[in-house]
Design a protein around this motif. Structure first.
Motif, PDB file in Angstrom:
ATOM      1  N   CYS A 241       0.830  -1.215   0.000  1.00 26.67           N
ATOM      2  CA  CYS A 241       0.000   0.000   0.000  1.00 26.67           C
ATOM      3  C   CYS A 241       0.859   1.258   0.000  1.00 26.67           C
ATOM      4  N   TYR A 242       1.954   1.225   0.772  1.00 24.48           N
ATOM      5  CA  TYR A 242       2.814   2.412   0.824  1.00 24.48           C
ATOM      6  C   TYR A 242       3.380   2.734  -0.558  1.00 24.48           C
ATOM      7  N   ASP A 243       3.937   1.731  -1.234  1.00 22.79           N
ATOM      8  CA  ASP A 243       4.529   1.991  -2.548  1.00 22.79           C
ATOM      9  C   ASP A 243       3.482   2.378  -3.582  1.00 22.79           C
ATOM     10  N   GLN A 244       2.331   1.729  -3.540  1.00 22.16           N
ATOM     11  CA  GLN A 244       1.278   2.063  -4.499  1.00 22.16           C
ATOM     12  C   GLN A 244       0.728   3.469  -4.262  1.00 22.16           C
TER      13      GLN A 244
ATOM     14  N   ALA B  63      -1.281   3.813   4.819  1.00 23.40           N
ATOM     15  CA  ALA B  63      -0.951   2.393   4.726  1.00 23.40           C
ATOM     16  C   ALA B  63      -0.931   1.738   6.099  1.00 23.40           C
ATOM     17  N   ARG B  64      -0.363   2.439   7.088  1.00 25.74           N
ATOM     18  CA  ARG B  64      -0.268   1.842   8.419  1.00 25.74           C
ATOM     19  C   ARG B  64      -1.630   1.776   9.105  1.00 25.74           C
ATOM     20  N   PHE B  65      -2.461   2.781   8.904  1.00 31.24           N
ATOM     21  CA  PHE B  65      -3.795   2.776   9.497  1.00 31.24           C
ATOM     22  C   PHE B  65      -4.583   1.565   9.015  1.00 31.24           C
ATOM     23  N   GLY B  66      -4.520   1.296   7.721  1.00 33.26           N
ATOM     24  CA  GLY B  66      -5.223   0.139   7.177  1.00 33.26           C
ATOM     25  C   GLY B  66      -4.668  -1.171   7.688  1.00 33.26           C
ATOM     26  N   ALA B  67      -3.339  -1.284   7.744  1.00 30.40           N
ATOM     27  CA  ALA B  67      -2.715  -2.522   8.200  1.00 30.40           C
ATOM     28  C   ALA B  67      -3.023  -2.793   9.671  1.00 30.40           C
TER      29      ALA B  67
END
Length: 338
Positions: free
Chosen positions: A124-127, A151-155
């Motif tokens: 997610c971070y790279d995308q 990205a971290r919130f979703g993970a």
């Protein structure tokens, strides 16, 4: 690697390849840092308050002690638990009393959690970074912060139940049958939402950590490349940038890690010994209680093992991930050539 080159790399490496690149680092990192995570959680969990007027078994992380307390005050007996005196003391006591395998307690759920969490997070971070750079421009310095936060919130939201189970397995040595009974009882009584206990302090810890980590990582990587006269970062540049940025973020967010451990381990303390749960306390109330009891330093309990854990974990994870992406990028280039 400059922003333009990185943008091209993201286009050439598919999301599936990014997922595969992150898996190896997740497994390797989990095997190396789990003992340090066990020690960190034991150090943080040993100061949980104990109730009075009840019969219960208190675990100090090494062994159980029967404690009988009568409200009338006529009888009070318990075997005073020994406390960990530091990181090395915790290592030696855990090995001596429980065996060296106990340092890897909670490894199975850690692996189950680490792989999907890492896949979601890094991909997610790279995308997101690629999308934001295509919309806002390559030189926007806040892109790593925004992409890292989202990205971290979703993970964290997806993985939070497994994080709860892993913390329980590391805070006290108990069987998988006990864990199953504990989770089943909690779900039946309080619903599935109870598995997200500790979500708020986890978000408060991991989301700022992610923002600081990615921002500093990108800056350090670019700076080290310029100092070394390199166009693209080497494995050691990625390794060093990951270790330094991870260490800084770990220190800044440690108080929230302490609160997360306190909120999650209290579930086992109260529920397994049939003690009524206390009223719900917010993250800030728990912080105030920790400071009142142990001083400001209580918010930084487990600092050394967290740093020892985070620095190599971030270094191994990011350098392995970047290495994996570089490998797939070369394979894609060869396919295009032929």
């Amino acid at each position: 690697m400059d922003p333009e080159t990185r943008g091209q790399e993201i286009i050439k490496v598919t999301p599936l390849q990014q997922m595969l690149a992150s898996c190896t680092g997740a497994i390797l990192t989990s095997l190396i840092v789990t003992p340090l995570d066990v020690v960190k959680i034991r150090l943080q969990a040993q100061n949980n308050p104990l109730p009075k007027g009840k019969c219960f078994v208190y675990s100090n992380g090494l062994m159980d002690h029967l404690c009988v307390c009568e409200e009338g005050g006529n009888k009070l007996w318990y075997k005073k638990p020994g406390n960990f005196q530091g990181t090395l003391d915790a290592f030696f006591k855990i090995i001596r009393n429980e065996g060296i395998k106990s340092l890897w307690s909670g490894l199975p759920p850690t692996l189950v959690m680490a792989v999907p969490a890492t896949v979601i997070y890094f991909t997610c971070y790279d995308q997101l970074s690629a999308l934001l750079r295509s919309k806002l421009g390559e030189n926007e310095t806040y892109i790593p912060i925004v992409a890292g936060v989202v990205a971290r919130f979703g993970a964290v939201t997806v993985i939070s139940p497994l994080e709860l189970i892993r913390t329980k397995m590391q805070s006290k040595k108990f069987s998988y049958m006990e864990l199953h009974r504990f989770v089943s009882k909690k779900v039946s009584e309080d619903g599935w939402i109870s598995l997200w206990r500790g979500w708020a302090p986890t978000v408060l810890r991991d989301v700022p950590f992610s923002a600081m980590y990615w921002y500093n990582y990108e800056i350090l990587k670019k700076w080290l490349c310029e100092k070394s006269g390199l166009y693209e970062p080497t494995f050691m540049i990625n390794f060093t940038s990951g270790a330094l940025s991870g260490s800084f973020a770990a220190v800044a967010t440690l108080p929230f890690d302490v609160v997360k451990t306190q909120k999650q381990t209290q579930l086992w303390t109260y529920e397994s010994h049939k003690i009524s749960m206390p009223f719900h306390m917010s993250t800030w109330v728990i912080m105030k209680n920790i400071v009142a009891k142990n001083g400001f330093s209580g918010l930084f309990s487990g600092l050394i093992p967290r740093l020892i854990k985070i620095a190599p974990a971030c270094a191994i994870m990011i350098s392995t991930y970047e290495f994996g992406k570089a490998f797939f990028q070369k394979q894609n280039v060869r396919r295009q050539q032929y």
